[in-house]
Design a protein around this motif. Structure first.
Motif, PDB file in Angstrom:
ATOM      1  N   LEU A   8       0.957  -1.275   0.093  1.00 52.64           N
ATOM      2  CA  LEU A   8      -0.062   0.052  -0.138  1.00 52.64           C
ATOM      3  C   LEU A   8       0.940   1.106   0.081  1.00 52.64           C
ATOM      4  O   LEU A   8       1.999   1.287   0.634  1.00 52.64           O
ATOM      5  N   GLU A   9       0.374   2.234  -0.634  1.00 54.11           N
ATOM      6  CA  GLU A   9       1.132   3.613  -0.688  1.00 54.11           C
ATOM      7  C   GLU A   9       0.365   4.577  -0.128  1.00 54.11           C
ATOM      8  O   GLU A   9      -0.899   4.946  -0.292  1.00 54.11           O
ATOM      9  N   LYS A  10       0.929   5.107   0.928  1.00 57.61           N
ATOM     10  CA  LYS A  10       0.252   6.317   1.667  1.00 57.61           C
ATOM     11  C   LYS A  10       0.319   7.669   0.926  1.00 57.61           C
ATOM     12  O   LYS A  10      -0.601   8.354   1.578  1.00 57.61           O
ATOM     13  N   ASP A  11       1.310   7.875   0.316  1.00 56.91           N
ATOM     14  CA  ASP A  11       1.580   9.324  -0.323  1.00 56.91           C
ATOM     15  C   ASP A  11       0.646   9.443  -1.448  1.00 56.91           C
ATOM     16  O   ASP A  11       0.588  10.332  -2.191  1.00 56.91           O
ATOM     17  N   ILE A  12      -0.254   8.529  -2.200  1.00 54.76           N
ATOM     18  CA  ILE A  12      -0.732   8.662  -3.283  1.00 54.76           C
ATOM     19  C   ILE A  12      -2.247   8.942  -2.970  1.00 54.76           C
ATOM     20  O   ILE A  12      -2.634   8.951  -2.001  1.00 54.76           O
ATOM     21  N   ASP A  13      -2.912   9.810  -4.082  1.00 55.96           N
ATOM     22  CA  ASP A  13      -4.072  10.287  -4.006  1.00 55.96           C
ATOM     23  C   ASP A  13      -5.194   9.240  -4.113  1.00 55.96           C
ATOM     24  O   ASP A  13      -6.198   9.383  -4.805  1.00 55.96           O
ATOM     25  N   TYR A  17      -8.554   1.790   1.391  1.00 56.10           N
ATOM     26  CA  TYR A  17      -9.530   0.758   0.992  1.00 56.10           C
ATOM     27  C   TYR A  17      -9.559   0.552  -0.363  1.00 56.10           C
ATOM     28  O   TYR A  17      -9.622  -0.587  -0.779  1.00 56.10           O
ATOM     29  N   GLU A  18      -9.301   1.766  -1.086  1.00 55.92           N
ATOM     30  CA  GLU A  18      -9.502   1.598  -2.876  1.00 55.92           C
ATOM     31  C   GLU A  18      -8.259   0.755  -3.133  1.00 55.92           C
ATOM     32  O   GLU A  18      -8.555  -0.097  -4.295  1.00 55.92           O
ATOM     33  N   GLN A  19      -7.115   0.969  -2.683  1.00 51.84           N
ATOM     34  CA  GLN A  19      -5.955   0.271  -3.083  1.00 51.84           C
ATOM     35  C   GLN A  19      -6.015  -1.134  -2.707  1.00 51.84           C
ATOM     36  O   GLN A  19      -5.769  -1.866  -3.686  1.00 51.84           O
ATOM     37  N   ILE A  20      -6.670  -1.324  -1.474  1.00 44.55           N
ATOM     38  CA  ILE A  20      -6.805  -2.817  -1.169  1.00 44.55           C
ATOM     39  C   ILE A  20      -7.845  -3.645  -2.108  1.00 44.55           C
ATOM     40  O   ILE A  20      -7.482  -4.664  -2.654  1.00 44.55           O
TER      41      ILE A  20
END
Ligand SMILES: Cc1ncc(COP(=O)(O)O)c(C=O)c1O
Length: 467
Positions: A8-13, A17-20
């Motif tokens: 998971l990337e915390k810095d992207i917009d 939950y959507e990344q997962i």
């Protein structure tokens, strides 16, 4: 049960939950997570990925809703079988970009915007209700490929009375927009046809020629419309023109050039004119301009028009009137093609026209647009001689030329900085020209008050004062 290793990337917009959701979805569609596999519980996956249980709940909820996984009570979450290509990736970023872009624009002078406050919703709703009534069951089946006769009869009647177009309903083909009808015209005119296009002109149709691999020769437009002499000297066999209200300059094709153009068309069998009469309903000064089709004695005009300006662009209903010689070719080529316009919409429109609402709506809109145009020109006049305008007799935009020595790019950027979107005339030319910059100023979509505000703000941004 395997744990899911998801980066998971915390810095992207993009929310976690959507990344997962996205990563699990991709692994399922790629077959990395096999059908029937049990996924970790929300708590365990949350702990493993160091995110809250709610985040996992949201991701799983989305996957369940889209059928990628199922939830079996007291047992857990399992990967479901999915059909190939059942999923289309959402284009979220593009949508967000559009919204952001729109947010910074307060006034948009688009020539394509209409007045949305005056749409006759009450009548439209009434006919929509009637048409969707159960007794209209037959409208659920395919109709006439050329468009249902009820609508074509109304169009023929309207064209005869308002534009002097002489045709039978059988010559009319209804389609979902000018740009959808043009490829059909191109196909029946064959591969040997060479097109002449107005320069400046309507970019959409120009793209259609290009995308259909047809040669298109730009012909200069001056204050009498397309230069017919240049057309005669060119190799073009088909002329695509907007004679009643040239797009975008707003000039009217002069009487002498009309005759010359019709003579050019009738001089050879393979010569045809495509007359695009896109906004002829809105003429505010001078005599109505007759259609070329009505003047033509040689059966060589393909007449095209649309409801995009007169009713709404989202309706996607346009039509063409084919000369008899091309109608036969059309029937042969497109015998198996169903109409591109939903029958329900065709019938709503046909009833709306038959009961006289279309004419009433046009009369009302003519007054509204005339008032907007008047406001626009009255607001501009005090800024002369730094700006001048033309093309103010018809349609929903005028051309404003700026005489301050600044370039089109500089003026556009200055306008955008104060939230005003402009449309430079150069983008409608095949080759941009240097010289005093001109802009299309569309007024259809702006209220009377915002027209005054927008112009005054624009002049301020350009450093132009009233004289
Ligand atoms: C010259 C010209 N033709 C046609 C149209 C309408 O096209 P459509 O019927 O595809 O909406 C427009 C709309 O702006 C136009 O400017």
């Amino acid at each position: 049960m395997e744990m899911l290793v998801l980066k998971l990337e915390k810095d992207i917009d993009m929310p976690l939950y959507e990344q997962i959701y996205e990563k699990i979805r991709v692994d399922i569609t790629d077959g990395k997570l096999p059908v029937g596999m049990k996924l970790p519980s929300k708590r365990k996956l949350g702990e493993f990925l160091d995110v809250s249980q709610t985040t996992i709940e949201l991701a799983y909820g989305q996957l369940i809703a889209e059928g990628f996984i199922s939830s079996i009570p007291r047992k857990g979450f399992y990967v479901q079988a999915i059909e190939e290509l059942a999923y289309v990736r959402p284009i979220k970023n593009t949508k967000m970009a559009t919204i952001e872009e729109q947010d910074s624009i307060d006034f948009d002078f688009s020539p394509g915007h209409i007045d949305t406050d005056s749409f006759p919703f009450t009548q439209w709703r009434k006919y929509a209700k009637e048409v969707i009534d159960e007794s209209s069951k037959n409208l659920l089946l395919l109709g006439d490929p050329h468009g249902d006769i009820e609508l074509r009869q109304e169009i023929a009647r309207y064209l005869y009375h308002s534009r002097g177009v002489d045709c039978t309903p059988e010559q009319i083909i209804v389609g979902s927009g000018t740009e959808q009808l043009m490829p059909l015209v191109i196909r029946i005119l064959g591969t040997g046809a060479t097109y002449a296009i107005e320069d400046p002109g309507y970019p959409l149709t120009h793209h259609v020629f290009f995308h259909n691999n047809r040669e298109a020769i730009p012909i200069h437009v001056d204050d009498e419309g397309i230069d017919v002499q240049s057309l005669q000297q060119s190799d073009a066999t088909i002329a695509y023109v907007t004679p009643s209200h040239q797009f975008p300059t707003g000039t009217v094709l002069s009487a002498a050039r009309r005759t010359a153009l019709l003579n050019w068309a009738s001089s050879q069998e393979e010569h045809f004119i495509i007359e695009d009469d896109y906004d002829s309903e809105f003429r505010y000064a001078g005599r109505p301009i007759p259609s070329l089709q009505g003047m033509d004695k040689g059966d060589s005009v393909i007449y095209l028009s649309t409801f995009s300006k007169s009713l709404m662009p989202s309706l996607r209903i346009a039509y063409m009137v084919l000369p008899n010689v091309l109608l036969e070719r059309y029937k042969d080529a497109f015998i198996h093609y169903a109409s591109t316009v939903p029958r329900l919409d065709q019938h709503i429109l046909a009833r709306f026209m038959a009961d006289g609402h279309f004419s009433r709506h046009l009369n009302k809109m003519r007054k509204i647009y005339k008032r907007k145009l008047q406001t626009l020109t009255e607001t501009l006049i005090p800024y002369a001689p730094h700006v001048s305008f033309s093309g103010d007799e018809a349609g929903m935009h005028i051309i404003v030329t700026v005489h301050t020595g600044e370039s089109e790019q500089m003026l556009t950027t200055a306008a955008e900085k104060v939230g005003i979107r402009l449309y430079g005339l150069n983008s409608y030319r095949t080759t941009p020209i240097l010289g005093e910059p001109s802009f299309l100023i569309g007024f259809g979509g702006l209220s009377v008050h915002s027209i005054t505000d927008a112009i005054n703000n624009l002049m301020r941004a350009w450093g132009i004062r009233k004289t």
